[in-house]
Design an enzyme around this catalytic site. Structure first.
Site, PDB file in Angstrom:
ATOM      1  N   GLU A 143       0.398  -1.364  -0.160  1.00  0.00           N
ATOM      2  CA  GLU A 143      -0.534   0.003   0.042  1.00  0.00           C
ATOM      3  C   GLU A 143       0.878   1.594   0.442  1.00  0.00           C
ATOM      4  O   GLU A 143       1.481   1.845   0.931  1.00  0.00           O
ATOM      5  CB  GLU A 143      -0.537  -0.164   1.092  1.00  0.00           C
ATOM      6  CG  GLU A 143      -2.048  -1.120   0.988  1.00  0.00           C
ATOM      7  CD  GLU A 143      -2.727  -1.256   2.646  1.00  0.00           C
ATOM      8  OE1 GLU A 143      -2.355  -0.900   3.544  1.00  0.00           O
ATOM      9  OE2 GLU A 143      -3.488  -2.928   2.388  1.00  0.00           O
TER      10      GLU A 143
ATOM     11  N   GLU B  37      -4.751  -6.548   2.558  1.00  0.00           N
ATOM     12  CA  GLU B  37      -3.273  -7.102   2.563  1.00  0.00           C
ATOM     13  C   GLU B  37      -3.267  -8.577   2.579  1.00  0.00           C
ATOM     14  O   GLU B  37      -2.835  -9.047   1.866  1.00  0.00           O
ATOM     15  CB  GLU B  37      -3.262  -6.768   4.454  1.00  0.00           C
ATOM     16  CG  GLU B  37      -2.617  -5.889   5.025  1.00  0.00           C
ATOM     17  CD  GLU B  37      -4.027  -4.061   5.277  1.00  0.00           C
ATOM     18  OE1 GLU B  37      -5.476  -4.609   4.566  1.00  0.00           O
ATOM     19  OE2 GLU B  37      -3.736  -3.508   4.890  1.00  0.00           O
TER      20      GLU B  37
ATOM     21  N   PHE C  81       1.653  -1.874   9.096  1.00  0.00           N
ATOM     22  CA  PHE C  81       2.000  -1.250  10.317  1.00  0.00           C
ATOM     23  C   PHE C  81       1.942  -3.064  11.016  1.00  0.00           C
ATOM     24  O   PHE C  81       1.072  -4.204  10.237  1.00  0.00           O
ATOM     25  CB  PHE C  81       1.300  -0.919  10.751  1.00  0.00           C
ATOM     26  CG  PHE C  81       1.300   0.786  11.447  1.00  0.00           C
ATOM     27  CD1 PHE C  81       1.542   1.653  11.862  1.00  0.00           C
ATOM     28  CD2 PHE C  81       0.656   1.126   9.824  1.00  0.00           C
ATOM     29  CE1 PHE C  81       1.957   2.976  12.299  1.00  0.00           C
ATOM     30  CE2 PHE C  81       1.033   2.837   9.749  1.00  0.00           C
ATOM     31  CZ  PHE C  81       1.207   3.099  10.839  1.00  0.00           C
TER      32      PHE C  81
ATOM     33  N   ASP D  34       1.225  -4.338  13.163  1.00  0.00           N
ATOM     34  CA  ASP D  34      -0.741  -4.463  13.521  1.00  0.00           C
ATOM     35  C   ASP D  34      -1.522  -4.692  12.563  1.00  0.00           C
ATOM     36  O   ASP D  34      -2.442  -5.683  12.847  1.00  0.00           O
ATOM     37  CB  ASP D  34      -1.081  -2.793  14.312  1.00  0.00           C
ATOM     38  CG  ASP D  34       0.342  -2.456  15.068  1.00  0.00           C
ATOM     39  OD1 ASP D  34      -0.127  -2.444  15.964  1.00  0.00           O
ATOM     40  OD2 ASP D  34       1.473  -2.062  14.495  1.00  0.00           O
ATOM     41  N   PHE D  35      -1.165  -5.080  11.213  1.00  0.00           N
ATOM     42  CA  PHE D  35      -2.130  -5.018  10.396  1.00  0.00           C
ATOM     43  C   PHE D  35      -1.686  -6.669   9.919  1.00  0.00           C
ATOM     44  O   PHE D  35      -2.756  -7.085   9.459  1.00  0.00           O
ATOM     45  CB  PHE D  35      -2.285  -3.966   9.371  1.00  0.00           C
ATOM     46  CG  PHE D  35      -2.538  -2.691   9.354  1.00  0.00           C
ATOM     47  CD1 PHE D  35      -2.366  -1.977  10.484  1.00  0.00           C
ATOM     48  CD2 PHE D  35      -2.342  -1.797   8.269  1.00  0.00           C
ATOM     49  CE1 PHE D  35      -2.936  -0.987  10.864  1.00  0.00           C
ATOM     50  CE2 PHE D  35      -2.120  -0.650   8.564  1.00  0.00           C
ATOM     51  CZ  PHE D  35      -2.466   0.227   9.395  1.00  0.00           C
TER      52      PHE D  35
ATOM     53  N   HIS E  70      -1.484   0.719  16.619  1.00  0.00           N
ATOM     54  CA  HIS E  70      -0.465   1.338  15.095  1.00  0.00           C
ATOM     55  C   HIS E  70       0.987   0.933  16.149  1.00  0.00           C
ATOM     56  O   HIS E  70       1.934   1.996  14.963  1.00  0.00           O
ATOM     57  CB  HIS E  70      -0.090   2.600  13.821  1.00  0.00           C
ATOM     58  CG  HIS E  70      -1.954   2.510  13.136  1.00  0.00           C
ATOM     59  ND1 HIS E  70      -3.177   2.544  13.647  1.00  0.00           N
ATOM     60  CD2 HIS E  70      -1.831   2.416  12.199  1.00  0.00           C
ATOM     61  CE1 HIS E  70      -3.960   2.767  13.050  1.00  0.00           C
ATOM     62  NE2 HIS E  70      -3.132   2.435  12.361  1.00  0.00           N
TER      63      HIS E  70
END
Lengths: 320, 323
Positions: free
Chosen positions: B29, B60, B83, B85-86, B129
């Protein structure tokens, strides 16, 4: 494009091989010879066969938990498949994968898959590789009606369409995701309608009519090879057995089962072959009995093969 | 050698490999003209063009899953997940596909793919994040897990990760991106699985990686002034782990402190402690200490966030408890 005489006879052999392999698996599972889960493709043979008859060894497929038919149709060897079902060292995956994970990357088979919908983004990656290398190879992604509801479906069709990737999404709508009917799982009658959301062609065909499947796939494969992007083909079919062997299918209506059994794709093809004078019924029967003998040979190979070595638990985790 | 930031060094690693091998491409992205959310890919789009540096939709699952398919079909993708986190969004593709394909297929596939993703707190980016999630990936056989703590290691490990025939989770630290260091020019490889002693010492071993390496080095400097000689060891990759280097260091010092930014429970520090307790019990003359984040989500307010992140002071305190 209609299949030629040779193609149609090959299609008949492939469908008969899948039928014989899966029928044997029913017996073997009932006899307690196959460990784990087995999900059978009986009744759906026309889908994998009609699609893969348009592919070459340079094309890729991704398959599902119900993968035996796709593998056979893409050229998978039934002795190595059978040995894998038995968990033997000589199996496709050396006994490490089983029915749900058979693969043959050299034949373009990127694996059966135990996660519903997981093959979709993998197929997009393989199709990307075909395009990146500027080959005219394509990737076919087989999945079920159940997987059409996963997020992977949306992300994969979106990415493939926006990048015009050479991938053909084949939704095998056998009407049930385990016990849940399509009617209770989605608010559209045709999965093919979802293609509109991605600006790509969507076609629904009778998945028990191998010629209809072949023709739809032929169009889609040509489009993909030309660089015009993906197609979504929905093949309406029916799984004869339960979700897995041992599932008594209490959720299916007996009258539905009966009416679909009458639409068995193999006798339909036989009638066509005889009608076109491509073969006589005795000739077709002879082919079928030869195929049954080949499946028996595959079972013999599997039964006589060695079990994996215990040390192999630890190998093949990483490439060196 | 050239002075570069950690971000520039990682970019240079990607650039070297993209120049070397056309099968290497980069996507994710906003990695194209935008240069990546943190600027790590800046300039690569202009250098290699839209065929090899590709912006994806926000997707993702398709990024990670298509990396698996492309790698199985012979390419060497570098996929960016914006991130760490993703990674939860695309976890099946990592957990059940990338990590397991080779084994499930009886060794008949290889998946040369790198997933780059930044971790770390320090920007008041709050709980979704800022996480540091390496332990998730170390718990999945089939993945390699790399976490550079310096610019030079960022470049050398990136080149090694791209050439590796396995899926590599390459975790960059957001706070380190601007940190400068001397970096070898041209092709430069740091072997994955080899720890580096960043500071030699004799009294205590501090194992730390990613951003915590610089905090451990600062703590060691302060401790030296108080007469405690700390050895600072950066494993650089957690899978494979250079446990010999850790055991050898503990053999010398007899004491071990492990520092990580991830939360404490089931953090990778527990694994290192278990290895040393199991294989180096006789080498120890004090309990093993861990300095970690607490078992909470990451708070937003700067005052709360800085209390959350393991600090130099906490490392010094933990070390002193051993003397």
């Amino acid at each position: 494009m209609e299949p030629t005489k040779d193609q149609l006879l090959d299609i008949f052999k492939t469908m008969s091989t899948i039928r014989a392999f899966e029928s044997k698996a029913v017996e073997l599972f009932a006899a307690g010879k196959l460990p784990g889960f087995v999900h059978l493709y009986l009744g759906e043979e026309a889908v994998a066969t009609g699609v893969c008859a348009n592919l070459t060894i340079k094309d890729y497929i991704t398959s599902t938990h119900r993968g035996h038919g796709h593998l056979i149709a893409k050229g998978g060897k039934i002795d190595l498949m059978m040995a894998e079902l038995f968990g033997k060292k000589t199996g496709y995956c050396k006994g490490k994968g089983g029915s749900m994970h058979i693969a043959d990357v050299d034949l373009g088979i990127l694996g059966a898959n135990g996660i519903v919908g997981a093959g979709q983004p993998i197929s997009v990656g393989a199709a990307f590789a075909c395009k990146y290398r500027k080959t005219d190879s394509v990737t076919v992604c087989f999945f079920g009606d159940g997987a059409s509801n996963r997020g992977t479906f949306h992300e994969s069709l979106n990415m493939a369409s926006v990048w015009k990737l050479p991938v053909i999404f084949v939704a095998e709508n056998n009407m049930y995701g385990i016990s849940n009917s399509q009617k209770t799982s989605m608010n559209v009658a045709d999965i093919a309608d979802r293609a509109a959301a991605y600006g790509i062609p969507g076609v629904a065909v009778d998945g028990n009519d191998v010629i209809a499947v072949f023709e739809a796939a032929s169009e889609a494969v040509k489009r993909a090879r030309r660089g015009d992007g993906p197609t979504l083909i929905e093949c309406k079919t029916w799984r004869w057995r339960g979700h897995f062997e041992g599932d008594p299918s209490v959720y299916k209506k007996p009258e539905d089962q009966e009416s679909w059994l009458k639409k068995d794709p193999i006798p339909r093809l036989e009638a066509k072959l005889v009608d076109l004078k491509y073969a006589t019924q005795p000739e077709l029967d002879k082919i079928k009995s030869e195929i049954k003998a080949q499946v028996e040979d595959a079972v013999k190979f599997a039964e006589e093969s060695a079990l994996p070595d215990i040390e192999d638990v630890l190998t093949d985790v990483y490439a060196n | 050698m050239a002075e570069m930031t950690y971000a520039e060094a990682i970019r240079d690693g990607m650039r070297q490999e993209m120049k070397r091998d056309r099968n290497v491409y980069l996507y994710g992205e906003d990695v194209g003209i935008f240069g990546g959310c943190f600027g790590v890919t800046a300039g690569l789009f202009q250098e290699f063009g839209p065929e090899r540096v590709i912006d994806t939709p926000i997707t993702e699952t398709a990024i990670a899953g298509s990396a698996v398919g492309a790698a199985a079909a012979g390419l060497r993708p570098i996929a960016e997940i914006m991130f760490v986190d993703f990674m939860g969004v695309c976890m099946d593709e990592i957990l059940n596909q990338a990590a397991k394909m080779r084994y499930m297929f009886g060794g008949k596939a290889k998946l040369p793919m790198v997933i780059r993703t930044p971790c770390g707190a320090g920007f008041s980016a709050a709980a979704q994040h800022s996480q540091t999630l390496e332990a998730w990936f170390t718990h999945i056989p089939g993945l390699k897990v790399v976490m550079p703590g310096t610019a030079a290691d960022g470049k050398g490990l990136m080149e090694a990760a791209i050439r590796d025939d396995n899926p590599v989770i390459f975790i960059e630290h957001k706070v380190l991106l601007g940190a400068k260091g001397e970096v070898p020019e041209g092709e430069y490889l740091v072997p994955i699985g080899k720890a580096d002693i960043k500071r030699e010492g004799t009294d205590v071993t501090i194992v730390a990686w990613s951003l915590m390496l610089s905090k451990a080095l600062a703590a060691a400097e302060s401790l030296a002034q108080e007469g405690i000689s700390a050895e600072v060891l950066d494993p650089r990759s957690l899978v494979p782990l250079d446990k010999e280097a850790i055991l050898n260091s503990v053999k010398k010092t007899g004491k071990l402190v492990i520092v990580h930014e991830a939360v404490r429970t089931s953090g990778f520090g527990g694994e290192i402690a278990a290895i040393v307790a199991d294989e180096g019990f006789d080498l120890l003359d004090a309990p093993i200490k861990r300095v970690t984040a607490p078992d909470t989500p990451i708070p937003f307010s700067p005052v709360l966030e800085s209390a959350y992140i393991p600090s130099e002071e906490k490392i010094i305190k933990a070390v002193k408890e051993l003397f």
